[in-house]
Scaffold this motif. Sequence first.
Motif, PDB file in Angstrom:
ATOM      1  N   SER A  61       0.862  -1.173   0.000  1.00 14.47           N
ATOM      2  CA  SER A  61       0.000   0.000   0.000  1.00 14.47           C
ATOM      3  C   SER A  61       0.903   1.229   0.000  1.00 14.47           C
ATOM      4  O   SER A  61       1.758   1.368   0.874  1.00 14.47           O
ATOM      5  N   VAL A  62       0.756   2.070  -1.016  1.00 17.24           N
ATOM      6  CA  VAL A  62       1.613   3.250  -1.159  1.00 17.24           C
ATOM      7  C   VAL A  62       0.716   4.484  -1.082  1.00 17.24           C
ATOM      8  O   VAL A  62      -0.081   4.724  -1.993  1.00 17.24           O
ATOM      9  N   ASN A  63       0.832   5.240   0.004  1.00 14.02           N
ATOM     10  CA  ASN A  63      -0.022   6.424   0.229  1.00 14.02           C
ATOM     11  C   ASN A  63      -1.499   6.119  -0.016  1.00 14.02           C
ATOM     12  O   ASN A  63      -2.209   6.896  -0.669  1.00 14.02           O
ATOM     13  N   GLY A  64      -1.935   4.984   0.479  1.00 11.32           N
ATOM     14  CA  GLY A  64      -3.360   4.619   0.386  1.00 11.32           C
ATOM     15  C   GLY A  64      -3.750   3.939  -0.914  1.00 11.32           C
ATOM     16  O   GLY A  64      -4.887   3.523  -1.074  1.00 11.32           O
ATOM     17  N   ILE A  65      -2.819   3.846  -1.875  1.00  9.68           N
ATOM     18  CA  ILE A  65      -3.106   3.178  -3.136  1.00  9.68           C
ATOM     19  C   ILE A  65      -2.494   1.775  -3.067  1.00  9.68           C
ATOM     20  O   ILE A  65      -1.323   1.621  -2.718  1.00  9.68           O
ATOM     21  N   ARG A  66      -3.286   0.749  -3.384  1.00  9.54           N
ATOM     22  CA  ARG A  66      -2.773  -0.624  -3.347  1.00  9.54           C
ATOM     23  C   ARG A  66      -2.109  -0.940  -4.685  1.00  9.54           C
ATOM     24  O   ARG A  66      -2.750  -0.838  -5.730  1.00  9.54           O
ATOM     25  N   VAL A  67      -0.813  -1.281  -4.613  1.00 13.51           N
ATOM     26  CA  VAL A  67      -0.016  -1.506  -5.821  1.00 13.51           C
ATOM     27  C   VAL A  67       0.477  -2.951  -5.811  1.00 13.51           C
ATOM     28  O   VAL A  67       0.945  -3.427  -4.781  1.00 13.51           O
ATOM     29  N   TYR A  68       0.370  -3.673  -6.941  1.00 14.30           N
ATOM     30  CA  TYR A  68       0.990  -5.001  -6.981  1.00 14.30           C
ATOM     31  C   TYR A  68       1.473  -5.389  -8.369  1.00 14.30           C
ATOM     32  O   TYR A  68       0.939  -4.940  -9.384  1.00 14.30           O
ATOM     33  N   ALA A  69       2.528  -6.213  -8.372  1.00 16.56           N
ATOM     34  CA  ALA A  69       3.025  -6.831  -9.609  1.00 16.56           C
ATOM     35  C   ALA A  69       2.210  -8.108  -9.780  1.00 16.56           C
ATOM     36  O   ALA A  69       2.269  -9.013  -8.946  1.00 16.56           O
ATOM     37  N   SER A  70       1.450  -8.197 -10.879  1.00 15.69           N
ATOM     38  CA  SER A  70       0.424  -9.229 -11.024  1.00 15.69           C
ATOM     39  C   SER A  70       0.988 -10.645 -11.164  1.00 15.69           C
ATOM     40  O   SER A  70       1.977 -10.868 -11.858  1.00 15.69           O
ATOM     41  N   LEU A  71       0.298 -11.591 -10.525  1.00 17.47           N
ATOM     42  CA  LEU A  71       0.624 -13.020 -10.680  1.00 17.47           C
ATOM     43  C   LEU A  71       0.106 -13.570 -12.006  1.00 17.47           C
ATOM     44  O   LEU A  71       0.521 -14.651 -12.432  1.00 17.47           O
ATOM     45  N   THR A  72      -0.839 -12.853 -12.637  1.00 22.69           N
ATOM     46  CA  THR A  72      -1.315 -13.261 -13.971  1.00 22.69           C
ATOM     47  C   THR A  72      -1.199 -12.073 -14.921  1.00 22.69           C
ATOM     48  O   THR A  72      -2.210 -11.580 -15.441  1.00 22.69           O
ATOM     49  N   PRO A  73       0.038 -11.613 -15.153  1.00 18.97           N
ATOM     50  CA  PRO A  73       0.199 -10.450 -16.027  1.00 18.97           C
ATOM     51  C   PRO A  73      -0.272 -10.744 -17.442  1.00 18.97           C
ATOM     52  O   PRO A  73      -0.060 -11.845 -17.957  1.00 18.97           O
ATOM     53  N   LEU A  74      -0.918  -9.749 -18.059  1.00 20.34           N
ATOM     54  CA  LEU A  74      -1.351  -9.883 -19.449  1.00 20.34           C
ATOM     55  C   LEU A  74      -0.131  -9.985 -20.349  1.00 20.34           C
ATOM     56  O   LEU A  74      -0.133 -10.711 -21.344  1.00 20.34           O
ATOM     57  N   LYS A  75       0.916  -9.254 -19.974  1.00 21.95           N
ATOM     58  CA  LYS A  75       2.189  -9.327 -20.699  1.00 21.95           C
ATOM     59  C   LYS A  75       3.261  -8.782 -19.755  1.00 21.95           C
ATOM     60  O   LYS A  75       3.013  -8.640 -18.576  1.00 21.95           O
TER      61      LYS A  75
END
Length: 371
Positions: A257-271
């Motif tokens: 969580s970065v300044n209230g925004i949830r950020v993640y590197a996806s486990l099922t990335p489209l690309k």
Amino acid sequence: MACSSDGVPSSVSQRSILWLLEAIETLEPALQQAFRDLFDVDVTIGELVLPDHMRKWVERYFGSPEAVLRQRIVKVTNRWTLDATLFNELRARRPLEARIPVELADELARTAPDPFCEPEYNTPEDVFGRIRGRYVMTASNIAKYDGLHGVIIFREHDPLAFDEPLVREMVEVARGWFERAHQVDCAAVYPFFMWNCLWKSGASIPHGHAQVSLTRGMHYGKVERERRAAVRYRTEMGRGYFDDLFRIHQALGLGKSVNGIRVYASLTPLKEKETVLLSTAFDDDLARVMNRVVRCLVDDLNVTSFNLVAWLPPLVPTAEDWSDMPVVVRVVDRGDPLSRTSDFGAMELYAASVVASDPFRVAEALWRCLG
Ligand SMILES: [Zn+2]
């Protein structure tokens, strides 16, 4: 090396998507269950026989013949959306280098001036006029995707020269455009924001720009599919779909969580390197983090051509349930804009995405940038 008691690496830097199942085993039981509720994972080994004649070539490209003889492949499938990604060991091992080639800068310089360098003369305006800011200005898209479809043109030609003031203003201008477009057609209530950067992304003009559209009747199919997945998850599991998605990524070291925004590197990335942001609103807080994430991808992860979208809930209440659907921003690397090979083949279009970048390496870089 920081290891948990059973010897499985516990820090993000020690983890790999190729050993996802082992990493899942280190999570607490409730999270393991949530992971299994959301995802299906299959691991397989691809083997081959190498003629002697190829050995030197393989050594040069892959380090050693052994590297290609047995290849570990991990397939991750989201059970609800059926988004699926295949990660291959050989590809995932490649380092993610930061580098903007000189040729790209030269190629970009050759594209100026273009119609977006003087938008007042060379672009049409919407029936409700233009929204003019310090760093961006709107135009009407000359060949529309939808009835209401605008362009947010950056003052700066170089599409990679964006910064926080520009991104914040772009989000503010997009919100203003949605409101004014909605007044033109009150049945157009489903907003969509997109930012294509450089040739590989589908952008026809390299000059920095984003786009906005407002659709009717139902949100765009891929947004609606995601909303339906969240509703079904709530009904069947009794929990929030996006809450669980984020909790799992966070527990693995892939989300913060970065300044209230949830950020993640996806486990099922489209690309490649797909990164997702979840926010309660399409607002200034989101814009600031969005800028930092995209700058990180460009400056630290060698991204030059990308697609970014924001899935936004309707402007007014509709018949559907949007209560479990946050504002979702997805940004994905589209590869080297100077390469003729497309990153999307039959697999990506009709089966599952084949991805080289390990989400754990993407997350490591993101957390270095985002602190
Ligand atoms: Zn230009």
